[in-house]
Enzyme design. Structure first.
Site, PDB file in Angstrom:
ATOM      1  N   THR A 208       0.807  -1.226   0.000  1.00 42.64           N
ATOM      2  CA  THR A 208       0.000   0.000   0.000  1.00 42.64           C
ATOM      3  C   THR A 208       0.838   1.272   0.000  1.00 42.64           C
ATOM      4  OG1 THR A 208      -0.105  -0.097   2.404  1.00 42.64           O
ATOM      5  CG2 THR A 208      -1.954  -1.080   1.205  1.00 42.64           C
TER       6      THR A 208
ATOM      7  N   GLY B 174       5.247   3.004  -0.364  1.00 40.93           N
ATOM      8  CA  GLY B 174       6.703   2.863  -0.427  1.00 40.93           C
ATOM      9  C   GLY B 174       7.228   1.765  -1.339  1.00 40.93           C
TER      10      GLY B 174
ATOM     11  N   TYR C  77      14.555  -2.187  16.308  1.00 42.73           N
ATOM     12  CA  TYR C  77      14.335  -2.222  14.849  1.00 42.73           C
ATOM     13  C   TYR C  77      15.492  -2.932  14.159  1.00 42.73           C
ATOM     14  CZ  TYR C  77      13.862  -0.902   9.983  1.00 42.73           C
ATOM     15  OH  TYR C  77      13.768  -0.957   8.602  1.00 42.73           O
TER      16      TYR C  77
ATOM     17  N   GLY D 276      19.517   1.338   2.847  1.00 48.32           N
ATOM     18  CA  GLY D 276      19.753   2.403   3.822  1.00 48.32           C
ATOM     19  C   GLY D 276      18.676   3.468   3.673  1.00 48.32           C
TER      20      GLY D 276
ATOM     21  N   GLU E  52       6.893   6.327   3.406  1.00 47.61           N
ATOM     22  CA  GLU E  52       6.159   6.713   4.629  1.00 47.61           C
ATOM     23  C   GLU E  52       6.856   6.195   5.883  1.00 47.61           C
ATOM     24  OE1 GLU E  52       2.058   5.529   4.219  1.00 47.61           O
ATOM     25  OE2 GLU E  52       1.862   6.608   2.323  1.00 47.61           O
TER      26      GLU E  52
END
Ligand code: NDP
Ligand code: 8X3
Length: 250
Positions: free
Chosen positions: A10, A12, A149, A180, A185
């Site tokens: 949805t 990127g 993350y 990177g 979004e």
């Protein structure tokens, strides 16, 4: 005609992959939580068959249902792009929100496992298929605030390698793409909707674009079936490494 299943389509990277693979004649299974976006994307993709599935990859049952409910013409998946993922927060570990950590683990690790484990048996049985995971430079290189993350993306890197071992002899390919700094979004999500903070990440830089990543994913998928690209690490030219931080008492 080949079929790719792209999670997180949805926005990127996932959306850019959907557009590029459609341009190249691939049929698509597109998954994400935002149905309106999936429908809009489907409407703009011409000349290929597109199946959309509203699915939260954190929910194992939803993932299993998504695969079980695939129309017959989408049942054979040639390529899975495990792209759905996110970072939440950039606080130091000692200040980070434990809930953010849980969402990252549930999405980037467990969600990727659910989708992979559900789709993989058919690929292994058919002795054909390809899984391209979207990792991150954060999986190899630590930085302040990257804590959980980066660790989820380190999981993705090692899981990719271990999948290759398990799939030895099946012909199923597995690859990890490790980007990177890239503008999507991603940072708005990371900063919980704070657009100003997100904009500051890219200010004065020339970051990678979702199309840059889609082109790499497509290139990996388009190699001859004897070629397995294990990993591709890619940064924008404006990004490199810093020296080790050394804390001095004086
Ligand atoms: P975006 O925020 O633009 O896209 C993320 C996508 O993931 C969206 O389509 C979103 O869809 C989907 N997604 C998130 N959570 C879930 C969920 N629980 N279930 C299903 N889909 C979900 O970010 P990017 O395109 O930049 O990120 C794509 C991948 O690339 C991520 O794995 C990210 O970690 C990784 N990455 C990003 C980098 C960057 O700098 N941008 C660099 C390195 C790696 P929806 O909200 O509709 O569910
Ligand atoms: C996203 C890249 O450097 O923001 O995975 O962690 S970074």
């Amino acid at each position: 005609m080949k079929t790719a299943c792209i999670t997180g389509a949805t926005s990127g990277f996932g959306q850019a992959c959907a557009e590029l693979f459609a341009e190249n004649g691939w049929n698509l299974i597109l998954c994400g939580r935002r149905e309106e976006r999936l429908q809009k994307l489907k409407a703009q993709l011409d000349g290929v068959n597109v199946h959309t599935a509203v699915c939260d990859v954190r929910d194992r049952k939803q993932v299993e249902r998504m695969v079980a409910d695939l129309p017959e013409s989408f049942a054979v998946i040639d390529l899975l792009v495990n792209n759905a993922g996110l970072a939440l927060g950039m606080e130091l570990a000692q200040e980070a929100d434990l809930e953010d950590w849980e969402v990252m683990v549930d999405t980037n690790i467990k969600g990727l496992l659910y989708v992979t484990r559900t789709i993989l048996p058919a690929m292994a049985a058919a002795r054909h298929g390809h899984i391209i995971n979207i990792g991150s430079v954060a999986g190899s290189w630590p930085y302040p605030g990257g804590n959980a993350y980066g660790a989820t993306k380190a999981f993705v890197e090692q899981f990719t390698n271990n999948l290759r071992c398990d799939l030895h002899g099946t012909g199923v390919r597995v690859s990890n793409v490790e980007p990177g700094l890239a503008e999507s979004e991603f940072s708005v999500v990371r900063f919980h909707g704070n657009q100003e903070k997100a904009d500051a990440v890219y200010k004065g830089t020339e970051p990678l674009t979702p199309v840059d990543i889609a082109e790499i994913v497509f290139w990996i998928a388009a190699r001859p079936s004897r070629v397995n690209i294990n990993r591709v690490e890619v940064m924008p030219v404006c990004q490199s490494w810093s020296p080790f931080a050394i804390h001095r008492r004086c």
